[in-house]
Write an enzyme that holds these catalytic residues in place. Structure first.
Site: not given
Ligand code: NAD
Length: 245
Positions: A153, A88, A157
């Site tokens: 990005y 994730n 994906k």
């Molecule tokens: P967030 O920024 O809240 O969390 C990101 C997580 O990734 C955190 O736990 C962080 O510690 C971890 N992370 C960041 N850099 C890191 C590194 N170098 N090594 C290890 N861990 C690392 O974001 P989120 O929205 O919860 O995103 C989680 C996933 O969901 C991601 O893959 C993101 O692409 C995907 N996503 C999010 C959304 C959205 O709208 N929030 C939409 C589509 C996909």
């Protein structure tokens, strides 16, 4: 739904990942919260006290095969198995092509794609030896539509979707199911980092009328990890309120 199962959730310290961690714990699993730093992992664990010995923290460099393998083996030694990997962790980008440096492009490829490969490989080795498992990765709706800036990005994906469909076919013989969840717009720090004007515009265009909550995404992760999805592999499950950017 996940009693006696053990899961690793990368990026499990906040946002969607922390919601997945909670959902898995609520459903009986043991969970290893994987974060980038000990401090952020400790902060997450402090919010999960009620689950006691069923939760632990790890913080390997997700692009290091040796560090990830060592951490995953430590999870198996602690809980007895590794049944579910949630890939994730991820970072986003809105940089224009004209401003993109190769360094920034490499950084997003490293976490969003290379780490998915490294973690899937390490987990699959353990799962194959124990007779099966489940790998789920967080994709995105932009992995279907692209986006008008930050090309790195959506590129990662699209690649996660390709890896998911390929590994599903490769690992089926080892009783390992491989799927992805593609959120639309979810209410996390990643969303908060975008300009409000962009958030409003995107939200207004979501047919279900709201951004997703992290728990909406975690529910899909629960389904795919559970035996309810025992015949489901190789899919990218959209959880986006029918959003189309
Ligand atoms: P967030 O920024 O809240 O969390 C990101 C997580 O990734 C955190 O736990 C962080 O510690 C971890 N992370 C960041 N850099 C890191 C590194 N170098 N090594 C290890 N861990 C690392 O974001 P989120 O929205 O919860 O995103 C989680 C996933 O969901 C991601 O893959 C993101 O692409 C995907 N996503 C999010 C959304 C959205 O709208 N929030 C939409 C589509 C996909």
């Amino acid at each position: 739904m996940l009693k006696n199962k053990t899961a690793v959730v990368t990026g499990g310290t906040r946002g969607i990942g922390l919601a997945i961690v909670r959902k898995y714990l609520e459903n009986g699993a043991n969970v290893a919260v994987a974060g980038s730093r000990k401090e952020s992992v400790d902060k997450a664990l402090a919010q999960l006290n009620e689950y006691g010995e069923r939760v632990m923290g790890i913080w390997p460099d997700l692009c290091s095969p040796a560090a990830v393998a060592e951490a995953f083996v430590s999870v198996k030694e602690r809980f007895g198995s590794l049944d579910i990997l949630a890939n994730n962790a991820g970072i986003s980008s809105r940089t224009s092509l004209y401003d993109y440096t190769l360094e920034e492009f490499s950084t997003i490829l490293d976490l969003n794609l290379k780490a998915v490969f490294v973690c899937s490989q390490a987990a699959a080795r353990i799962m194959k030896a124990q007779g099966g498992g489940v790998i789920i990765s967080t994709s995105s709706m932009v992995g279907e539509y692209g986006q008008p800036s930050g090309c790195g990005y959506p590129a990662t994906k699209f690649a996660v979707n390709g890896m998911t469909k390929s590994l599903a076919r490769e690992l089926a013989k080892d009783n390992i199911r491989v799927n992805a969840v593609a959120p639309g717009v979810a209410k996390t720090d990643m969303l908060a980092a975008l300009p409000q004007e962009m958030i409003d515009r995107v939200s207004a265009g979501i047919p279900l009328g709201r951004p997703g909550e992290p728990v909406d995404i975690a529910n899909a992760y629960l389904y795919l990890a559970s035996d309810m999805a025992s015949y489901v592999t190789g899919i990218v499950l959209r959880v986006d309120g029918a959003a189309m950017t």
